[in-house]
Design a protein around this motif. Structure first.
Motif, PDB file in Angstrom:
ATOM      1  N   ARG A 190     -15.505 -38.521  13.880  1.00 20.48           N
ATOM      2  CA  ARG A 190     -14.700 -37.488  13.221  1.00 20.48           C
ATOM      3  C   ARG A 190     -15.472 -36.975  12.025  1.00 20.48           C
ATOM      4  O   ARG A 190     -16.246 -37.709  11.420  1.00 20.48           O
ATOM      5  CB  ARG A 190     -13.370 -38.068  12.752  1.00 20.48           C
ATOM      6  N   ALA A 191     -15.218 -35.718  11.669  1.00 17.45           N
ATOM      7  CA  ALA A 191     -15.898 -35.154  10.504  1.00 17.45           C
ATOM      8  C   ALA A 191     -15.031 -34.114   9.823  1.00 17.45           C
ATOM      9  O   ALA A 191     -14.323 -33.353  10.473  1.00 17.45           O
ATOM     10  CB  ALA A 191     -17.221 -34.522  10.915  1.00 17.45           C
ATOM     11  N   ASP A 192     -15.107 -34.109   8.498  1.00 17.39           N
ATOM     12  CA  ASP A 192     -14.543 -33.044   7.675  1.00 17.39           C
ATOM     13  C   ASP A 192     -15.723 -32.140   7.341  1.00 17.39           C
ATOM     14  O   ASP A 192     -16.727 -32.615   6.793  1.00 17.39           O
ATOM     15  CB  ASP A 192     -13.940 -33.606   6.386  1.00 17.39           C
ATOM     16  N   LEU A 193     -15.597 -30.871   7.689  1.00 17.06           N
ATOM     17  CA  LEU A 193     -16.688 -29.929   7.497  1.00 17.06           C
ATOM     18  C   LEU A 193     -16.259 -28.856   6.510  1.00 17.06           C
ATOM     19  O   LEU A 193     -15.142 -28.334   6.597  1.00 17.06           O
ATOM     20  CB  LEU A 193     -17.061 -29.272   8.828  1.00 17.06           C
ATOM     21  N   GLY A 194     -17.130 -28.504   5.589  1.00 15.13           N
ATOM     22  CA  GLY A 194     -16.831 -27.471   4.596  1.00 15.13           C
ATOM     23  C   GLY A 194     -17.939 -26.451   4.495  1.00 15.13           C
ATOM     24  O   GLY A 194     -19.042 -26.641   5.010  1.00 15.13           O
TER      25      GLY A 194
END
Length: 120
Positions: A6-10
């Motif tokens: 999983r990844a939080d991308l900004g």
């Protein structure tokens, strides 16, 4: 066993999170890179609370949830043993042009009985 990445991308340009055909192609490319075989066509919806995209695969999935107006996206790639979900996530990060990335990788398998401290 499953591997779940999983990844939080900004820092994603808004137009990349509102291109529905582009996101459908991205799901397929990520699944291919991860060694996953699609079980259904990609589903991509843009609504009042952002964009949601999912591809159900045999033995896994690729999913995205994004907020185009703030350049944020949550990506999720899961596959059974033998799949390479990190490769799928790498494709997502590159194609979306994410400038900020926070990842979480977990191996998932049989559930064992939870141990609870006394008094809880």
């Amino acid at each position: 066993m499953f591997e779940h990445v999983r990844a939080d991308l900004g820092g994603i340009p808004a137009n990349r999170l509102t291109d529905l055909q582009g996101l459908a192609g991205l799901l397929l490319a990520a699944a291919n890179a991860a060694g996953l075989n699609p079980a259904t066509p990609p589903v991509v919806q843009l609504g009042p609370h952002g964009v949601s995209a999912a591809l159900v695969c045999h033995g896994g999935h690729v999913a995205l949830h994004g907020l185009p107006e703030v350049g944020l996206c949550f990506a999720d790639v899961t596959g059974m043993s033998g799949a390479l979900p990190q490769r799928g996530l790498d494709v997502i990060i590159k194609r979306l042009g994410a400038r900020e990335v926070r990842t979480d990788v977990r191996r998932r398998g049989p559930v064992t009985q939870a141990i609870h401290p006394e008094g809880l």
